[in-house]
Design an enzyme around this catalytic site. Sequence first.
Site, PDB file in Angstrom:
ATOM      1  N   TYR A 119      56.955  34.621  56.339  1.00  0.00           N
ATOM      2  CA  TYR A 119      56.228  35.249  55.235  1.00  0.00           C
ATOM      3  C   TYR A 119      55.363  34.217  54.528  1.00  0.00           C
ATOM      4  O   TYR A 119      55.830  33.122  54.207  1.00  0.00           O
ATOM      5  CB  TYR A 119      57.222  35.845  54.228  1.00  0.00           C
ATOM      6  N   GLU A 207      48.404  38.542  51.486  1.00  0.00           N
ATOM      7  CA  GLU A 207      49.763  38.487  52.020  1.00  0.00           C
ATOM      8  C   GLU A 207      49.749  38.597  53.536  1.00  0.00           C
ATOM      9  O   GLU A 207      49.178  39.529  54.094  1.00  0.00           O
ATOM     10  CB  GLU A 207      50.594  39.639  51.432  1.00  0.00           C
TER      11      GLU A 207
END
Length: 397
Positions: A119, A207
């Site tokens: 992530y 993101e």
Amino acid sequence: MNIHEYQAKQLLREYGAPVSEGVPVTRAEEAKTAASQLDGPLWVVKAQIHAGGRGKGSFKEAQAGEKGGVRLARSVEEAAEEAQKMLGRTLVTHQTGPAGKQVNRIYIEDGSDIERELYLALLVDRGSSRVSFVCSTEGGMDIEQVAANTPDKILSFSVDPASGISGFHGRRVAFALGLQGQQVKQCVALVNTLYRMFIERDMEMLEINPLIVTTDGTLKCLDAKMGFDSNALYRQPAILALRDETEEDPKELAASKFDLNYIALDGEIGCMVNGAGLAMATMDIIKLYGAEPANFLDVGGGATKDKVTEAFKIITSDSNVKGILVNIFGGIMRCDVIAEGVVAAVREVGLQVPLVVRLEGTNVEKGKEIINGSGLDVIAADDLSDAAEKIVKAVKG
Ligand code: ADP
Ligand code: MG
């Protein structure tokens, strides 16, 4: 403003970040040609909506055992078939709310062989007034759970704008993600690139979830979500061109066309107020008297009669609205202008719900005269709490 995954990946590609090849599709007939442009042997068919959680989402009226909004396929035919199955249907994910979102576009992408899912995100951290990186080894589909249950698995740090991005930041991310050898170099380059894009394109959020390590050991951005600062769009024409109005709340879209600060909420009392502070105070006092606001609306300081009329129309077009509270403190904004706007709007769209009007400040007498002389069924209020009490009583009895 948000954009779709396929658009975000195009932007990443332009900046030289590692992404897979893919082709967006809007019509079922195009699916096969699109899929055949990719080499295989694995295709990934991805619903394009402005919401995450697509992989774990489910379609309305799904058949038993039917997959979500991200599907693997082993042939061109299968990829085309999966795309056709998703187009036009409504996908519900934990980010769309129960109403879901209609899938008008599919992205067919080269499948990757995944070794690890990581992530990586950048966002504007209001606390430190800086751009922050957030990264974790636990990438993939459940980052919200990671944040809630094992926050120690998430590393976050901000970048000093005076010294900017440097190799140090990239190495810090690489270390936190457990990367080795060539991957560290790739990570440093990626972190640099993402930061540069973020600043140059006036982003609010970027993101990559997941950022993957492929089985042959390289990094790739497998999903991408980008949000841009709406106040900076005037200087980002290329980004503005990516806007997909079908993804936006129609009421918020109409409001943005008239330069109204409007946010749709789920309560029953529509509010028309001038000034963000007064708008918030009005929402608070509605809650205090036991009801919920249906929207935040600041008509601004220099609103014209047309703008007020439009604002009123937007409020009344919301079927959740069971009562309207107009609360104006006339400073630059004159009470008579507001009154004229309200009267004009009611004449045009009618008034099906109780309306409480509280006017104070510049030209208040003139404003009251206009309302009283209009013959409209308006409940007049003297001050903020009187107004809130009256509208809540009118709605709830
Ligand atoms: P969402 O976050 O909306 O669920 P993602 O794009 O992150 O959508 O996809 C969900 C999961 O599907 C990923 O975590 C990954 O495991 C898999 N996936 C997505 N794209 C690909 C791809 N090109 N190749 C292989 N697997 C993929
Ligand atoms: Mg994702």
